[in-house]
Motif scaffolding. Structure first.
Motif, short mmCIF file in Angstrom:
data_model
loop_
_atom_site.label_atom_id
_atom_site.label_comp_id
_atom_site.label_asym_id
_atom_site.label_seq_id
_atom_site.Cartn_x
_atom_site.Cartn_y
_atom_site.Cartn_z
N GLN A 104 -59.98 -30.05 -22.18
CA GLN A 104 -59.24 -31.28 -22.35
C GLN A 104 -60.19 -32.47 -22.28
O GLN A 104 -60.81 -32.72 -21.25
N TRP A 362 -63.37 -34.06 -31.47
CA TRP A 362 -62.16 -33.97 -30.67
C TRP A 362 -61.29 -32.78 -31.10
O TRP A 362 -60.73 -32.08 -30.25
N LEU A 363 -61.20 -32.52 -32.39
CA LEU A 363 -60.40 -31.40 -32.88
C LEU A 363 -61.03 -30.06 -32.54
O LEU A 363 -60.32 -29.06 -32.37
N TYR A 365 -62.51 -29.53 -29.69
CA TYR A 365 -62.03 -29.34 -28.32
C TYR A 365 -60.57 -28.92 -28.31
O TYR A 365 -60.15 -28.09 -27.49
N ARG A 366 -59.77 -29.51 -29.19
CA ARG A 366 -58.37 -29.14 -29.26
C ARG A 366 -58.21 -27.67 -29.65
O ARG A 366 -57.34 -26.96 -29.14
N SER A 369 -59.00 -25.55 -26.64
CA SER A 369 -57.89 -25.61 -25.70
C SER A 369 -56.73 -24.75 -26.19
O SER A 369 -56.09 -24.03 -25.41
N GLY A 370 -56.43 -24.82 -27.50
CA GLY A 370 -55.35 -24.01 -28.05
C GLY A 370 -55.64 -22.53 -27.99
O GLY A 370 -54.74 -21.71 -27.73
N THR A 391 -53.79 -22.20 -35.04
CA THR A 391 -54.44 -23.35 -34.40
C THR A 391 -55.60 -23.87 -35.24
O THR A 391 -55.76 -25.09 -35.40
N CYS A 395 -55.97 -27.63 -36.92
CA CYS A 395 -57.09 -28.52 -36.59
C CYS A 395 -57.89 -28.88 -37.83
O CYS A 395 -58.29 -30.05 -38.01
#
Length: 502
Positions: A104, A362-363, A365-366, A369-370, A391, A395
């Motif tokens: 996050q 950032w994506l 990292y997303r 996380s997903g 996911t 992204c």
């Protein structure tokens, strides 16, 4: 017969008498004490990965082997632990409160890095009037080839240097990370300046000086970014960027341009040196230069290293990836220049692609996380693959949408720029997909595959340009599309491997 012992019919006199067993009424069977204990310790046993963990808990509760034999009918705590381990199904109970997620990160910080990546481009806009002269034999503006040579060397060197410094930080050795940057950044600056001089010779002294400053900036900025000083770098570049923007509407004297360029470069270099220099204080210099494996000192014992340092060869694929992506981005940016469009379309495309690296980070990292959430919710490898595939599609689509918006916005705001559409826009989006999937493969630890695909793509596009096989945009469209499809296949092959998501 009163003194005789009753025996069952057919029993011989030498057989032992039957000992009557205690009878229980129907429906009143005694519960198994091991089952009772398993029920009481259910959560702990279910999360245990080995019976020895359960044995340690039993011993910590004060159960002796004699008590265990008397209560549970097994010989010791280890036997009881094995019995409990077999009776309880393995599971991982969810922790109380929110599930920890190390992936996050804030969107603002990633967008800030994208802005920091794009701001140096204004230095070329501000310094363009200083690079006067006729076009070279390839049709590029004066001084372009020395700048390109220095930039490619700098991107290659500093990409590998950043990986090595990050590896030291991952091992918890911040001093070693600073030491590698303190040695590597000046070396990369010297190599970049020498590459520019080798291309330009003595005929373009201003271009060589500009390329040398560019190399110094790349080394210092790498040090600041690795050490997490994005805000300081942004503050140092802001006056130069403001001067470049002012130059779009008002004439800026050459003296002011030179002062802004040298001022920003000096501040960035000093900030980078301050960040990686040995800390002040007694013994700080000697500690900074302490080899990672320890040293002998009077009165001190030599200690063994807690972890091996990163291998130099491990940073080579990252350096090659930086070289390949740099060549691909330059082809995309200079395609219009080579076809006679000058900078009307090249500059907005390059700026949009650079700014998009913020959302791209950032994506990534997303996605991580997903994938972590999918790992918790999936019970089979196929279900985990489906979850991560959805996911990654989400992204990647979000990144391409952000790149599309940025490209349209920069082309609309850039003075005298033509709109990006058609084959140019399609090529830019395919290049973005290639870069993002390459970064995703890096996060999987498959950097060698990404570097190989991107290097082959860069060589193919360069060969097409040299042999004049179609227009640069057409060649780029084919090369970017093929390379992006290959990397997408590599990503799909790795999505279902849990170890790739570490």
């Amino acid at each position: 017969m009163s003194g005789s012992l009753w025996m069952p019919p057919g029993a011989r006199p030498d057989t032992l008498p039957v000992i009557p067993r205690r009878r229980t009424a129907p429906g009143w069977a005694q519960p198994d004490p091991i089952d009772e204990l398993a029920e009481r310790l259910d959560d702990f046993i279910a999360a245990s990965v080995h019976p020895d963990e359960i044995a340690a808990l039993l011993e910590s509760d004060g159960l002796s082997d004699d008590q265990i034999r008397e209560r549970y009918g097994v010989k010791d705590s280890f036997a009881l632990a094995e019995e409990l381990y077999e009776r309880v199904e393995r599971r991982c109970p969810e922790p109380d409160g929110p599930v920890p997620d190390p992936w996050q990160v804030g969107l603002l910080g990633c967008l800030l890095r994208g802005v920091v990546f794009a701001l140096p481009g204004f230095g070329y806009v501000l310094g363009a009037p200083l690079l006067v002269g006729p076009k070279d034999d390839s049709g590029l503006p004066a001084g372009t080839l020395p700048l390109l040579a220095g930039a490619l060397v700098g991107w290659t060197w500093n990409q590998g240097l950043a990986h090595r410094a990050y590896s030291w930080l991952g091992l918890g050795d911040r001093s070693a990370a600073r030491r590698s940057l303190l040695l590597g950044a000046p070396a990369g600056a010297l190599l970049g300046a020498l590459a520019a001089f080798a291309v330009a010779g003595t005929g373009h002294p201003v271009a060589v000086a500009f390329a040398a400053g560019q190399s110094v900036y790349l080394g210092a900025a790498t040090s600041l970014l690795v050490m997490g000083r994005e805000r300081a770098l942004l503050a140092a570049l802001s006056p130069m960027a403001a001067g470049a923007v002012l130059g779009f509407v008002h004439h800026v004297p050459d003296t002011a341009r030179l002062i802004l360029l040298l001022g920003s470069l000096t501040v960035v270099a000093l900030l980078g040196l301050r960040e990686v220099a040995p800390p002040k204080g007694r013994g700080a210099v000697s500690d900074m230069w302490l080899p990672p494996r320890g040293r002998d000192q009077p009165g001190r014992t030599r200690t063994r290293p807690t972890a091996r340092g990163p291998r130099l060869s491990a940073s080579l694929p990252y350096a090659l990836f930086g070289l390949a992506t740099g060549v691909l981005v330059l082809h995309a940016a200079l395609g219009d220049v080579l076809t006679g469009e000058q900078q009307r379309t090249a500059a907005p495309a390059a700026v949009a692609l650079t700014l998009s690296m913020g959302p791209a980070e950032w994506l990534l990292y997303r996605f991580r996380s997903g994938s972590l959430a999918g790992l918790r919710s999936s019970s089979t490898p196929k279900a985990f693959w489906r979850t991560t595939a959805v996911t990654v599609v989400e992204c990647l689509s979000a990144y391409l949408l952000s790149l599309l918006v940025l490209s349209l916005a920069t082309s609309a705001l850039w003075p005298h720029a033509q709109g990006i559409a058609g084959i140019r826009l399609a090529g830019l989006l395919l290049l973005g997909a290639l870069l993002w999937t390459g970064l995703l493969l890096q996060s999987f630890g498959a950097v060698l595959g990404a570097a190989t695909v991107c290097c082959v793509a860069a060589l193919a596009q360069t060969a097409g340009l040299v042999t004049h096989t179609g227009s640069p945009h057409e060649v780029g469209l084919i090369v970017y599309g093929a390379a992006a499809m290959i990397q997408a296949a590599l990503v799909c092959a790795l999505l279902g491997r849990v170890t790739a998501h570490r």
